[in-house]
Design a protein around this motif. Structure first.
Motif, PDB file in Angstrom:
ATOM      1  N   ASN A 373      17.458 -70.074 -68.192  1.00 19.95           N
ATOM      2  CA  ASN A 373      17.901 -69.283 -69.339  1.00 19.95           C
ATOM      3  C   ASN A 373      19.431 -69.294 -69.399  1.00 19.95           C
ATOM      4  O   ASN A 373      20.092 -69.991 -68.619  1.00 19.95           O
ATOM      5  N   GLU A 374      19.955 -68.518 -70.293  1.00 18.30           N
ATOM      6  CA  GLU A 374      21.414 -68.469 -70.500  1.00 18.30           C
ATOM      7  C   GLU A 374      22.153 -68.080 -69.219  1.00 18.30           C
ATOM      8  O   GLU A 374      23.165 -68.685 -68.851  1.00 18.30           O
ATOM      9  N   VAL A 375      21.607 -67.076 -68.507  1.00 19.40           N
ATOM     10  CA  VAL A 375      22.264 -66.581 -67.284  1.00 19.40           C
ATOM     11  C   VAL A 375      22.257 -67.658 -66.203  1.00 19.40           C
ATOM     12  O   VAL A 375      23.206 -67.783 -65.425  1.00 19.40           O
ATOM     13  N   THR A 376      21.174 -68.443 -66.146  1.00 17.06           N
ATOM     14  CA  THR A 376      21.093 -69.536 -65.164  1.00 17.06           C
ATOM     15  C   THR A 376      22.260 -70.496 -65.361  1.00 17.06           C
ATOM     16  O   THR A 376      22.942 -70.873 -64.395  1.00 17.06           O
ATOM     17  N   PHE A 377      22.499 -70.896 -66.596  1.00 17.55           N
ATOM     18  CA  PHE A 377      23.563 -71.861 -66.860  1.00 17.55           C
ATOM     19  C   PHE A 377      24.946 -71.266 -66.601  1.00 17.55           C
ATOM     20  O   PHE A 377      25.838 -71.971 -66.110  1.00 17.55           O
ATOM     21  N   ILE A 378      25.115 -69.993 -66.892  1.00 15.35           N
ATOM     22  CA  ILE A 378      26.416 -69.357 -66.636  1.00 15.35           C
ATOM     23  C   ILE A 378      26.706 -69.370 -65.131  1.00 15.35           C
ATOM     24  O   ILE A 378      27.816 -69.710 -64.698  1.00 15.35           O
ATOM     25  N   GLY A 379      25.692 -69.019 -64.312  1.00 15.94           N
ATOM     26  CA  GLY A 379      25.854 -69.048 -62.857  1.00 15.94           C
ATOM     27  C   GLY A 379      26.096 -70.457 -62.344  1.00 15.94           C
ATOM     28  O   GLY A 379      26.940 -70.679 -61.458  1.00 15.94           O
ATOM     29  N   LEU A 380      25.361 -71.425 -62.886  1.00 20.44           N
ATOM     30  CA  LEU A 380      25.506 -72.827 -62.469  1.00 20.44           C
ATOM     31  C   LEU A 380      26.893 -73.355 -62.811  1.00 20.44           C
ATOM     32  O   LEU A 380      27.543 -74.003 -61.976  1.00 20.44           O
ATOM     33  N   ILE A 381      27.362 -73.082 -64.026  1.00 22.31           N
ATOM     34  CA  ILE A 381      28.688 -73.564 -64.455  1.00 22.31           C
ATOM     35  C   ILE A 381      29.786 -72.920 -63.611  1.00 22.31           C
ATOM     36  O   ILE A 381      30.767 -73.570 -63.240  1.00 22.31           O
ATOM     37  N   HIS A 382      29.601 -71.628 -63.282  1.00 20.01           N
ATOM     38  CA  HIS A 382      30.587 -70.941 -62.424  1.00 20.01           C
ATOM     39  C   HIS A 382      30.673 -71.621 -61.057  1.00 20.01           C
ATOM     40  O   HIS A 382      31.779 -71.844 -60.535  1.00 20.01           O
ATOM     41  N   ALA A 383      29.509 -71.943 -60.468  1.00 24.89           N
ATOM     42  CA  ALA A 383      29.491 -72.607 -59.160  1.00 24.89           C
ATOM     43  C   ALA A 383      30.146 -73.984 -59.234  1.00 24.89           C
ATOM     44  O   ALA A 383      30.920 -74.375 -58.350  1.00 24.89           O
ATOM     45  N   ILE A 384      29.848 -74.731 -60.293  1.00 23.47           N
ATOM     46  CA  ILE A 384      30.430 -76.066 -60.487  1.00 23.47           C
ATOM     47  C   ILE A 384      31.946 -75.961 -60.634  1.00 23.47           C
ATOM     48  O   ILE A 384      32.699 -76.765 -60.064  1.00 23.47           O
ATOM     49  N   THR A 385      32.399 -74.963 -61.384  1.00 23.62           N
ATOM     50  CA  THR A 385      33.842 -74.750 -61.585  1.00 23.62           C
ATOM     51  C   THR A 385      34.524 -74.389 -60.273  1.00 23.62           C
ATOM     52  O   THR A 385      35.582 -74.932 -59.940  1.00 23.62           O
ATOM     53  N   LYS A 386      33.889 -73.495 -59.525  1.00 19.04           N
ATOM     54  CA  LYS A 386      34.465 -73.014 -58.258  1.00 19.04           C
ATOM     55  C   LYS A 386      34.667 -74.154 -57.268  1.00 19.04           C
ATOM     56  O   LYS A 386      35.664 -74.198 -56.543  1.00 19.04           O
ATOM     57  N   THR A 395      27.488 -83.518 -66.508  1.00 12.85           N
ATOM     58  CA  THR A 395      26.033 -83.705 -66.606  1.00 12.85           C
ATOM     59  C   THR A 395      25.360 -82.461 -67.172  1.00 12.85           C
ATOM     60  O   THR A 395      24.498 -82.548 -68.062  1.00 12.85           O
ATOM     61  N   VAL A 396      25.756 -81.293 -66.653  1.00 14.30           N
ATOM     62  CA  VAL A 396      25.171 -80.031 -67.125  1.00 14.30           C
ATOM     63  C   VAL A 396      25.531 -79.786 -68.586  1.00 14.30           C
ATOM     64  O   VAL A 396      24.705 -79.299 -69.370  1.00 14.30           O
ATOM     65  N   HIS A 397      26.745 -80.165 -68.978  1.00 18.93           N
ATOM     66  CA  HIS A 397      27.150 -80.041 -70.388  1.00 18.93           C
ATOM     67  C   HIS A 397      26.212 -80.861 -71.278  1.00 18.93           C
ATOM     68  O   HIS A 397      25.726 -80.378 -72.316  1.00 18.93           O
ATOM     69  N   GLY A 398      25.939 -82.095 -70.849  1.00 19.14           N
ATOM     70  CA  GLY A 398      25.019 -82.942 -71.606  1.00 19.14           C
ATOM     71  C   GLY A 398      23.623 -82.348 -71.689  1.00 19.14           C
ATOM     72  O   GLY A 398      22.977 -82.372 -72.751  1.00 19.14           O
ATOM     73  N   PHE A 399      23.163 -81.775 -70.569  1.00 17.06           N
ATOM     74  CA  PHE A 399      21.834 -81.139 -70.541  1.00 17.06           C
ATOM     75  C   PHE A 399      21.778 -79.960 -71.514  1.00 17.06           C
ATOM     76  O   PHE A 399      20.780 -79.762 -72.214  1.00 17.06           O
ATOM     77  N   CYS A 400      22.860 -79.188 -71.558  1.00 16.08           N
ATOM     78  CA  CYS A 400      22.912 -78.021 -72.448  1.00 16.08           C
ATOM     79  C   CYS A 400      22.925 -78.431 -73.918  1.00 16.08           C
ATOM     80  O   CYS A 400      22.333 -77.747 -74.764  1.00 16.08           O
ATOM     81  N   ILE A 401      23.603 -79.555 -74.224  1.00 20.62           N
ATOM     82  CA  ILE A 401      23.594 -80.055 -75.602  1.00 20.62           C
ATOM     83  C   ILE A 401      22.176 -80.467 -75.988  1.00 20.62           C
ATOM     84  O   ILE A 401      21.675 -80.110 -77.057  1.00 20.62           O
ATOM     85  N   LYS A 402      21.515 -81.179 -75.063  1.00 23.90           N
ATOM     86  CA  LYS A 402      20.163 -81.672 -75.324  1.00 23.90           C
ATOM     87  C   LYS A 402      19.161 -80.534 -75.479  1.00 23.90           C
ATOM     88  O   LYS A 402      18.255 -80.592 -76.313  1.00 23.90           O
ATOM     89  N   SER A 403      19.308 -79.485 -74.665  1.00 23.50           N
ATOM     90  CA  SER A 403      18.354 -78.367 -74.684  1.00 23.50           C
ATOM     91  C   SER A 403      18.789 -77.233 -75.612  1.00 23.50           C
ATOM     92  O   SER A 403      18.187 -76.159 -75.617  1.00 23.50           O
ATOM     93  N   ASN A 404      19.889 -77.450 -76.371  1.00 26.83           N
ATOM     94  CA  ASN A 404      20.392 -76.492 -77.371  1.00 26.83           C
ATOM     95  C   ASN A 404      20.938 -75.204 -76.755  1.00 26.83           C
ATOM     96  O   ASN A 404      21.085 -74.204 -77.442  1.00 26.83           O
ATOM     97  N   PHE A 405      21.263 -75.220 -75.458  1.00 24.27           N
ATOM     98  CA  PHE A 405      21.840 -74.030 -74.833  1.00 24.27           C
ATOM     99  C   PHE A 405      23.327 -73.891 -75.139  1.00 24.27           C
ATOM    100  O   PHE A 405      23.906 -72.833 -74.913  1.00 24.27           O
ATOM    101  N   LEU A 406      23.945 -74.958 -75.645  1.00 21.20           N
ATOM    102  CA  LEU A 406      25.367 -74.867 -75.977  1.00 21.20           C
ATOM    103  C   LEU A 406      25.596 -73.942 -77.164  1.00 21.20           C
ATOM    104  O   LEU A 406      26.705 -73.469 -77.397  1.00 21.20           O
ATOM    105  N   SER A 407      24.521 -73.667 -77.914  1.00 18.88           N
ATOM    106  CA  SER A 407      24.642 -72.727 -79.040  1.00 18.88           C
ATOM    107  C   SER A 407      24.746 -71.283 -78.553  1.00 18.88           C
ATOM    108  O   SER A 407      25.113 -70.393 -79.324  1.00 18.88           O
ATOM    109  N   GLU A 408      24.405 -71.052 -77.274  1.00 18.65           N
ATOM    110  CA  GLU A 408      24.570 -69.716 -76.693  1.00 18.65           C
ATOM    111  C   GLU A 408      26.055 -69.499 -76.416  1.00 18.65           C
ATOM    112  O   GLU A 408      26.677 -70.246 -75.657  1.00 18.65           O
ATOM    113  N   ILE A 409      26.627 -68.474 -77.005  1.00 15.27           N
ATOM    114  CA  ILE A 409      28.073 -68.264 -76.963  1.00 15.27           C
ATOM    115  C   ILE A 409      28.605 -68.121 -75.538  1.00 15.27           C
ATOM    116  O   ILE A 409      29.658 -68.654 -75.191  1.00 15.27           O
TER     117      ILE A 409
END
Length: 767
Positions: A373-386, A395-409
């Motif tokens: 869900n949205e929270v999963t990706f926020i936690g994942l992106i934070h870990a990747i950034t850290k 890769t995760v950015h591409g996955f989010c575009i494909k799964s339409n999660f990038l529309s989540e603000i």
């Protein structure tokens, strides 16, 4: 004779129905049907009872079968009650419900309110509010049950409350169900004023003692942030059930800062013998996590094992969170491993706890077919950034575009922050510009990304654009003030403008804002304003103390630095790495070598702050400034991982001051090897050789610079040439620069000022 036969028939029916009620084995429905069929001539009442019992025993299909059988015998074999019960049996089966609705229409049963209410319930439970309202609008005299049924079907809280107002205006009395439903809509939709008014109505009608209403009121007041009022209502309840206790415990947890009250309430709940469920345990474990009460958390964990909830997914999720907040990560992992069927919250919690393995956990989660869900990706992106995992981030950015999660603000905002940390500013801009709408967090992320990458003017422009659309929050000002503080080309007037906006919005007491303001004024040379802001701060955080110490250190006020540092320790505020860096810098510049080394040792031994390369550089510079070059070189050799660029630069600068050519050569060789394209090391060494008269070596260094295409950076000065509020950026200039359109006037004025200074000096000398 006929009367005797009727009496015998009724007696037989009663006996058979009674026998049916007591049959509860696996063949009960077969026996029930068999017994029911034995009745010589079933009455409508017996049909109603039989169908109702089947519905209550969770056999709606059997109930509909009885209805169908009697309907096939003719319309005389069914009535409005049978239709209503048949509709009740269709809950969760909208197609069958529609068929019963059609039958009721063609059979003329829609004139009966009970039938309409039952059919509306079918539509509401199937989330077809439009179908329910279609029936409701044709009712001649809807009753409280009619309104309550439709109320239960609203998904939009505001629409539900409008409907409740219409009910009240129609003179239909609210009952306990109405009040409970409306209060739930008030709580979920945050329409608390409506809820407070309804509370008055409840008190007026004497419904306050109804336990369901009282529970709903406690929940509503808790969600409105009025936890003290919720507690008062709870205390006034004559009777409390488990729902009552769960409501107040959840309220304490949601409030934040009331964790101890939640734990004490839970203990009282246990003492009173209330039945615990997963909601009770979830609330109290969350409270233990909030307050970092590890021992109580462990005891409640043991209680969850005893009560059979230790593998309940919701309980396990908060247990994992509690252990991670208390920094017992191994126990959190053990809890996760014991969950029978982990859900998305379980995986997301684990992912945020174990950020080093976040990517692998995410892959494992996908293999288990758990949809993120949205929270999963926020936690994942934070870990990747850290952990600076650039490729994984892409890769995760591409996955989010494909799964339409990038529309989540919130996901998009996380990507802006990630690309900012990766110094991929163009990608930040791309994500930002593709947003359908932008909240203040989006603007903050963009300002911070520009500021982090040294694009301070761009950060200021984004801030000014944000002001046109949204009201800034403390983090907005924190980011833009950092940009203004760090930039040599932005006028201080912009910082003063921000200060005015901050005062206007009432944010000047916010610790984040006051710390950023203090730092901005200090870095831009306004030490008086820094002092003023610090003393006006009601809450002096670690950031505030560090900012004022850094301000005085930057201005060379060693006594003030030590005064504030001692006051900070006296107030019980723990210094961090930046605090120690400022203090060490001040000690070095003022020749306080022994004091500086003592503070450096205390940083490691007493405060357990790990030194960075800048701290080692300060100590080396401190020893070097005092002429203790051998000690400085020895200290440098003992730095874990070897000396960094800043350490070597400090020592090379001091070698030049004290003319130690031999050590200077060693240090410069190491520096040039690390940064062959940086001009600073070449220039320092060239100056050292020049001061010693070794011109052949000066020429060799300059030749090396030309061969390696190393260009000496031009020194710039900055001047605010605007008037009033016109100036946004400062004008930068270097020696002999004539790029400004008014350069002739500037040089003429400089000559006048120079001549005036010369005359004044001569006058003073003559005196």
């Amino acid at each position: 004779m006929i009367n005797c036969q009727l009496i015998k028939l009724e007696t037989l029916q009663k006996v058979l129905v009674q026998r049916f009620k007591h049959i509860k084995n696996s063949c009960s429905f077969y026996h029930a049907h068999h017994l029911f069929d034995e009745i010589p001539k079933t009455t409508l009442v017996s049909v109603h009872r039989f169908m109702l019992n089947l519905v209550r025993q969770n056999s709606p299909g059997a109930a509909l079968g009885v209805f169908k059988k009697h309907f096939q015998m003719g319309l005389s074999r069914i009535d409005e009650v049978a239709i209503a019960i048949a509709a009740k049996a269709c809950l969760g089966r909208p197609k069958l419900g529609s068929q019963i609705h059609g039958l009721a229409v063609v059979s003329g049963f829609m004139d009966y309110l009970a039938v309409c209410n039952s059919l509306m319930n079918v539509y509401c439970k199937s989330r077809d509010l439009k179908g329910a309202l279609c029936i409701f609008e044709h009712l001649k005299n809807p009753d409280t049950v009619s309104y309550n049924t439709v109320l239960s079907g609203f998904g939009d809280n505001k629409e539900a409350l409008r409907f409740a107002c219409a009910m009240h205006s129609s003179g239909i009395a609210f009952d306990a169900v109405t009040c409970t439903t409306v209060l739930a809509h008030c709580a979920h939709g945050q329409e608390f004023d409506f809820g407070f008014q309804l509370h008055c109505l409840v008190s007026k009608f004497g419904l306050k003692t109804e336990i369901f209403i009282a529970n709903a009121l406690v929940t509503m007041y808790s969600k409105s942030g009025k936890i003290s009022d919720a507690g008062k209502l709870f205390d006034e309840m004559p009777h409390r059930d488990s729902v009552s206790w769960n409501a107040i415990l959840s309220g304490y947890v949601q409030e934040g800062g009331c964790g101890f009250e939640a734990v004490l309430g839970f203990i009282e709940m246990v003492k009173q013998g209330m039945k615990l469920d997963h909601v009770s345990l979830t609330s109290v474990i969350s409270a233990c996590g909030q307050e970092r009460i590890l021992n109580s958390g462990k005891q409640i964990h043991a209680l969850s094992v005893k009560t059979g909830y230790s593998t309940h997914v919701s309980v396990c999720n908060v247990l994992m969170s509690m252990y991670s907040k208390c920094e017992i990560f191994e126990d959190a992992k053990l809890v996760f491993e014991n969950i029978h069927d982990p859900n998305v919250v379980s995986w997301t919690t684990m992912l945020s706890i174990n950020d080093e393995e976040a990517v692998n956990l995410f892959k494992e989660m996908m293999r288990h077919e758990i949809n993120p869900n949205e929270v999963t990706f926020i936690g994942l992106i934070h870990a990747i950034t850290k952990h600076s995992m650039v490729q994984e981030g892409l890769t995760v950015h591409g996955f989010c575009i494909k799964s339409n999660f990038l529309s989540e603000i919130n996901v998009a905002n996380s990507f802006i922050t990630m690309y900012g940390k990766f110094k991929m500013v163009e990608d930040c801009v791309k994500v930002f510009e593709e947003l359908d709408y932008r909240e203040i967090i989006s603007w903050n992320a963009m300002i911070a990304a520009y500021s982090l990458n040294g694009l301070y003017q761009e950060a200021l422009q984004v801030f000014l654009s944000a002001l046109k659309e949204l009201q800034p929050n403390p983090y907005t000002f924190g980011s833009v003030l950092h940009a203004i503080a760090s930039s040599e080309s932005i006028s201080l007037k912009q910082g003063q403008r921000c200060h005015s906006w901050i005062k206007k919005l009432g944010l000047d007491t916010d610790p984040i804002v006051s710390g950023a303001l203090l730092d901005m004024y200090a870095k831009r040379g306004s030490i008086f304003e820094s002092e003023k802001i610090f003393h006006e701060s009601t809450q002096k955080s670690q950031v505030s103390w560090t900012a004022i110490i850094s301000a005085h250190s930057r201005h060379g006020a060693h006594d003030s630095v030590m005064k504030y540092f001692k006051n900070m320790l006296t107030e019980g505020v723990k210094p961090d790495a930046i605090t120690f860096l400022s203090v060490l810098t001040s000690c070095g510049r003022n020749g306080m070598v022994d004091l500086g080394i003592k503070i450096f040792n205390s940083m490691v031994d007493e405060y357990f702050v790990e030194p960075f390369s800048e701290h080692y550089s300060c100590v080396v510079d401190m020893l070097g400034r005092a002429g203790r070059l051998q000690e400085a070189e020895e200290f440098m050799r003992n730095i874990p991982g070897g000396p960094g660029v800043s350490v070597l630069q400090s020592l090379l600068g001091n070698c030049r001051i004290y003319g130690d050519v031999e050590m200077g050569v060693r240090v410069s060789d190491a520096l040039i090897e690390m940064e062959p394209e940086e001009s600073g090391s070449y220039v320092l060494m060239s100056n050292l050789f020049a001061e010693k008269g070794k011109w052949d070596k000066v020429a060799r260094i300059r030749t090396m610079m030309r061969r390696r295409r190393v260009v000496k950076e031009v020194g710039f000065s900055w001047a605010d040439v605007g008037s009033g509020g016109e100036s946004v950026n400062l004008h930068g200039f270097s020696s002999g620069d004539k790029s400004h359109p008014l350069s002739n006037e500037i040089y003429y004025m400089a000559d006048l000022v120079g001549s005036e200074m010369k005359r004044k000096r001569e006058r003073i000398c003559n005196i």
